[in-house]
Design an enzyme around this catalytic site. Structure first.
Site, PDB file in Angstrom:
ATOM      1  N   THR A  12       0.820  -7.701  -9.119  1.00 26.55           N
ATOM      2  CA  THR A  12       2.229  -7.613  -9.038  1.00 26.55           C
ATOM      3  C   THR A  12       2.678  -8.569 -10.289  1.00 26.55           C
ATOM      4  OG1 THR A  12       2.337  -7.856  -6.779  1.00 26.55           O
ATOM      5  CG2 THR A  12       4.315  -8.466  -7.792  1.00 26.55           C
ATOM      6  N   LYS A  30      12.710   0.897 -16.353  1.00 26.64           N
ATOM      7  CA  LYS A  30      12.313  -0.293 -16.611  1.00 26.64           C
ATOM      8  C   LYS A  30      13.339  -1.244 -16.901  1.00 26.64           C
ATOM      9  CE  LYS A  30       8.553  -3.435 -18.998  1.00 26.64           C
ATOM     10  NZ  LYS A  30       8.100  -3.745 -17.581  1.00 26.64           N
ATOM     11  N   HIS A  79       9.334   2.033 -23.222  1.00 28.75           N
ATOM     12  CA  HIS A  79       8.932   2.358 -22.066  1.00 28.75           C
ATOM     13  C   HIS A  79      10.065   3.241 -21.360  1.00 28.75           C
ATOM     14  CE1 HIS A  79       6.655  -1.460 -21.821  1.00 28.75           C
ATOM     15  NE2 HIS A  79       5.898  -0.788 -20.834  1.00 28.75           N
ATOM     16  N   HIS A  80       9.659   3.780 -20.284  1.00 28.33           N
ATOM     17  CA  HIS A  80      10.715   4.796 -19.493  1.00 28.33           C
ATOM     18  C   HIS A  80      12.108   4.073 -19.209  1.00 28.33           C
ATOM     19  CE1 HIS A  80       9.756   2.436 -15.596  1.00 28.33           C
ATOM     20  NE2 HIS A  80       8.531   2.300 -16.340  1.00 28.33           N
ATOM     21  N   ALA A  84       0.773  -1.304   0.017  1.00 29.49           N
ATOM     22  CA  ALA A  84       0.033  -0.045   0.016  1.00 29.49           C
ATOM     23  C   ALA A  84       0.727   1.313  -0.009  1.00 29.49           C
ATOM     24  CB  ALA A  84      -0.845   0.130   1.208  1.00 29.49           C
ATOM     25  N   THR A  85       2.193   1.200   0.268  1.00 31.74           N
ATOM     26  CA  THR A  85       2.969   2.340   0.350  1.00 31.74           C
ATOM     27  C   THR A  85       3.591   2.606  -1.134  1.00 31.74           C
ATOM     28  OG1 THR A  85       4.772   0.708   1.227  1.00 31.74           O
ATOM     29  CG2 THR A  85       3.683   2.491   2.667  1.00 31.74           C
ATOM     30  N   GLY A  86       3.404   1.670  -2.006  1.00 32.56           N
ATOM     31  CA  GLY A  86       4.005   1.856  -3.492  1.00 32.56           C
ATOM     32  C   GLY A  86       3.056   2.470  -4.238  1.00 32.56           C
ATOM     33  N   LYS A  87       3.502   2.678  -5.560  1.00 30.87           N
ATOM     34  CA  LYS A  87       2.943   3.208  -6.621  1.00 30.87           C
ATOM     35  C   LYS A  87       1.452   2.939  -6.722  1.00 30.87           C
ATOM     36  CE  LYS A  87       6.466   3.454  -9.257  1.00 30.87           C
ATOM     37  NZ  LYS A  87       7.422   2.968  -8.011  1.00 30.87           N
ATOM     38  N   GLY A 104       6.439  -7.564 -20.243  1.00 34.34           N
ATOM     39  CA  GLY A 104       5.556  -8.679 -20.210  1.00 34.34           C
ATOM     40  C   GLY A 104       4.290  -8.628 -21.301  1.00 34.34           C
ATOM     41  N   THR A 105       3.707  -7.362 -21.358  1.00 33.54           N
ATOM     42  CA  THR A 105       2.782  -7.104 -22.353  1.00 33.54           C
ATOM     43  C   THR A 105       3.115  -7.622 -23.703  1.00 33.54           C
ATOM     44  OG1 THR A 105       1.942  -5.594 -20.915  1.00 33.54           O
ATOM     45  CG2 THR A 105       1.058  -5.392 -23.229  1.00 33.54           C
TER      46      THR A 105
HETATM   47  N1  LIG Z   1      -0.701  -5.113 -13.293  1.00 33.05           N
HETATM   48  C1  LIG Z   1      -0.551  -4.064 -13.886  1.00 33.05           C
HETATM   49  O1  LIG Z   1      -0.994  -3.407 -14.516  1.00 33.05           O
HETATM   50  C2  LIG Z   1       0.778  -3.253 -13.059  1.00 33.05           C
HETATM   51  C3  LIG Z   1       1.084  -1.949 -13.540  1.00 33.05           C
HETATM   52  C4  LIG Z   1       2.237  -1.275 -12.933  1.00 33.05           C
HETATM   53  C5  LIG Z   1       2.893  -2.112 -12.050  1.00 33.05           C
HETATM   54  N2  LIG Z   1       2.507  -3.328 -11.665  1.00 33.05           N
HETATM   55  C6  LIG Z   1       3.491  -4.153 -10.804  1.00 33.05           C
HETATM   56  O2  LIG Z   1       2.986  -3.928  -9.710  1.00 33.05           O
HETATM   57  C7  LIG Z   1       4.006  -4.044  -8.507  1.00 33.05           C
HETATM   58  C8  LIG Z   1       4.187  -2.852  -7.895  1.00 33.05           C
HETATM   59  O3  LIG Z   1       4.733  -1.966  -8.508  1.00 33.05           O
HETATM   60  P1  LIG Z   1       4.878  -0.450  -7.892  1.00 33.05           P
HETATM   61  O4  LIG Z   1       5.258   0.369  -9.041  1.00 33.05           O
HETATM   62  O5  LIG Z   1       3.549  -0.004  -6.953  1.00 33.05           O
HETATM   63  O6  LIG Z   1       6.115  -0.589  -6.906  1.00 33.05           O
HETATM   64  P2  LIG Z   1       6.727  -0.082  -5.686  1.00 33.05           P
HETATM   65  O7  LIG Z   1       6.184   1.429  -5.867  1.00 33.05           O
HETATM   66  O8  LIG Z   1       8.072  -0.437  -5.426  1.00 33.05           O
HETATM   67  O9  LIG Z   1       6.043  -0.497  -4.503  1.00 33.05           O
HETATM   68  C9  LIG Z   1       6.215  -1.824  -3.838  1.00 33.05           C
HETATM   69  C10 LIG Z   1       5.343  -2.192  -2.602  1.00 33.05           C
HETATM   70  O10 LIG Z   1       5.561  -3.379  -2.330  1.00 33.05           O
HETATM   71  C11 LIG Z   1       5.742  -3.355  -0.779  1.00 33.05           C
HETATM   72  N3  LIG Z   1       6.689  -4.415  -0.143  1.00 33.05           N
HETATM   73  C12 LIG Z   1       7.909  -4.739  -0.625  1.00 33.05           C
HETATM   74  N4  LIG Z   1       8.057  -6.127   0.024  1.00 33.05           N
HETATM   75  C13 LIG Z   1       7.283  -6.340   0.873  1.00 33.05           C
HETATM   76  C14 LIG Z   1       7.041  -7.388   1.860  1.00 33.05           C
HETATM   77  N5  LIG Z   1       7.914  -8.207   2.181  1.00 33.05           N
HETATM   78  N6  LIG Z   1       5.555  -7.456   2.288  1.00 33.05           N
HETATM   79  C15 LIG Z   1       4.633  -6.382   2.140  1.00 33.05           C
HETATM   80  N7  LIG Z   1       4.837  -5.453   1.038  1.00 33.05           N
HETATM   81  C16 LIG Z   1       5.946  -5.213   0.526  1.00 33.05           C
HETATM   82  C17 LIG Z   1       6.460  -2.134  -0.593  1.00 33.05           C
HETATM   83  O11 LIG Z   1       6.593  -1.693   0.786  1.00 33.05           O
HETATM   84  P3  LIG Z   1       7.773  -0.855   1.522  1.00 33.05           P
HETATM   85  O12 LIG Z   1       7.265   0.720   1.137  1.00 33.05           O
HETATM   86  O13 LIG Z   1       7.743  -0.928   2.823  1.00 33.05           O
HETATM   87  O14 LIG Z   1       9.085  -1.018   0.773  1.00 33.05           O
HETATM   88  C18 LIG Z   1       5.771  -1.168  -1.397  1.00 33.05           C
HETATM   89  O15 LIG Z   1       4.446  -0.812  -0.822  1.00 33.05           O
HETATM   90  C19 LIG Z   1       5.161  -4.521  -9.346  1.00 33.05           C
HETATM   91  O16 LIG Z   1       5.446  -6.030  -9.507  1.00 33.05           O
HETATM   92  C20 LIG Z   1       4.978  -3.845 -10.810  1.00 33.05           C
HETATM   93  O17 LIG Z   1       5.494  -4.438 -12.032  1.00 33.05           O
HETATM   94  C21 LIG Z   1       1.428  -3.894 -12.314  1.00 33.05           C
END
Ligand SMILES: NC(=O)c1ccc[n+]([C@@H]2O[C@H](COP(=O)([O-])OP(=O)(O)OC[C@H]3O[C@@H](n4cnc5c(N)ncnc54)[C@H](OP(=O)(O)O)[C@@H]3O)[C@@H](O)[C@H]2O)c1
Length: 251
Positions: A76, A136, A132-133, A10-13, A142-143
């Protein structure tokens, strides 16, 4: 009645985006936000766990949620066919839990790939360029890999595409026989072109991502589908009516 949701990551993007959408929705209630500092048991008050963490973390999160009877929405990256098969075996026979894995929440991207599969049997010459940016790290995306696999499968009756000189590095990486070219550029978020070459014409199917808001509609569709999910479902294309006959039935 609202459905209780926990967001893991939840702290991620992506996690912040999902949490905001859940909070704004009348159908869902946000009951837990987990980060790397949380205990997995913090998700237990929820009925749905949304996993948007990291590829190395996701499997443990999803297995914990399933084993504790939650339904799971996975955004993820990195869920390989082997991982999905193992998860399907774990979920099999449990009618009260299910997992929805969405490698790409963008509705436009899923539609572009679908349109490409419709065009695939009509052209022998097909290549994909994805941009992509610069941040990456993996390529091809993957798409792009999924698009190439589906396009290749859609023209199985016509045989492999005509892709000359692929022994040269600059001709890209072949996926399902289709050359895929990856650009990593400042100033770009995400773009994919599937280019079809025929007699005296080319057809390009382009999808452009200009903002993370492109994921919002897909996230809400997937959350709704996860409420009653049984077994393992992979891809947004499974949640929307993607057949020419269904044209006009917008979700
Ligand atoms: N499906 C889609 O359309 C789509 C689109 C974009 C991205 N994605 C994917 O979604 C994933 C997240 O992307 P993001 O850009 O949001 O990444 P991000 O900003 O790096 O956020 C990752 C999150 O995971 C948390 N985390 C890491 N280790 C953890 C653990 N052991 N237990 C619980 N939480 C943990 C982090 O917490 P901390 O803040 O504590 O480190 C943070 O909240 C990636 O795999 C990305 O490739 C999917």
């Amino acid at each position: 009645m609202t459905t209780r949701v926990a967001v893991i990551g939840a702290t991620g993007k992506m996690g912040r985006l999902v949490a905001d959408l859940v909070e704004q929705s009348d159908d869902f209630e946000l009951v837990a936000r987990l980060s790397s500092a949380s205990e997995l048991s913090d998700m237990l008050p929820a009925e749905i766990a949304v996993d948007v963490t990291r590829p190395g973390v996701s499997q443990d999160v999803v297995e914990y949620a399933v084993d504790h009877g939650l339904r799971v929405l996975v955004g993820t990256s990195g869920w390989s066919e082997e991982r999905i098969a193992a998860l399907s075996r774990r979920v099999e026979g449990h009618d009260d839990t299910g997992v929805v894995i969405i490698p790409n929440f963008s509705l436009g991207s899923v539609l572009a790939t679908f349109f490409a599969t419709l065009a695939a049997p009509f052209f022998d010459s097909i290549e994909i360029i994805e941009a992509h940016h610069a941040g990456k790290v993996d390529s091809p995306s993957g798409t792009a890999v999924r698009t190439a696999e589906l396009v290749s499968a859609a023209r199985a009756a016509q045989g492999p595409v005509s892709a000359p000189h692929t022994d040269q590095r600059a001709r890209g990486q072949e996926v399902g026989g289709i050359p895929v070219h990856s650009l990593r550029l400042a100033g770009v978020q995400a773009r994919q072109d599937v280019i079809f070459g025929g007699g005296g014409e080319t057809l390009t199917i382009r999808h452009d991502t200009t903002s993370p808001s492109s994921y919002e509609r897909g996230i809400l569709l997937a959350l709704a589908a996860t409420r009653d999910a049984v077994g393992v479902t992979v891809g947004l294309d499974k949640l929307i009516p993607l057949t020419p006959a269904a044209a006009g039935q917008t979700p």
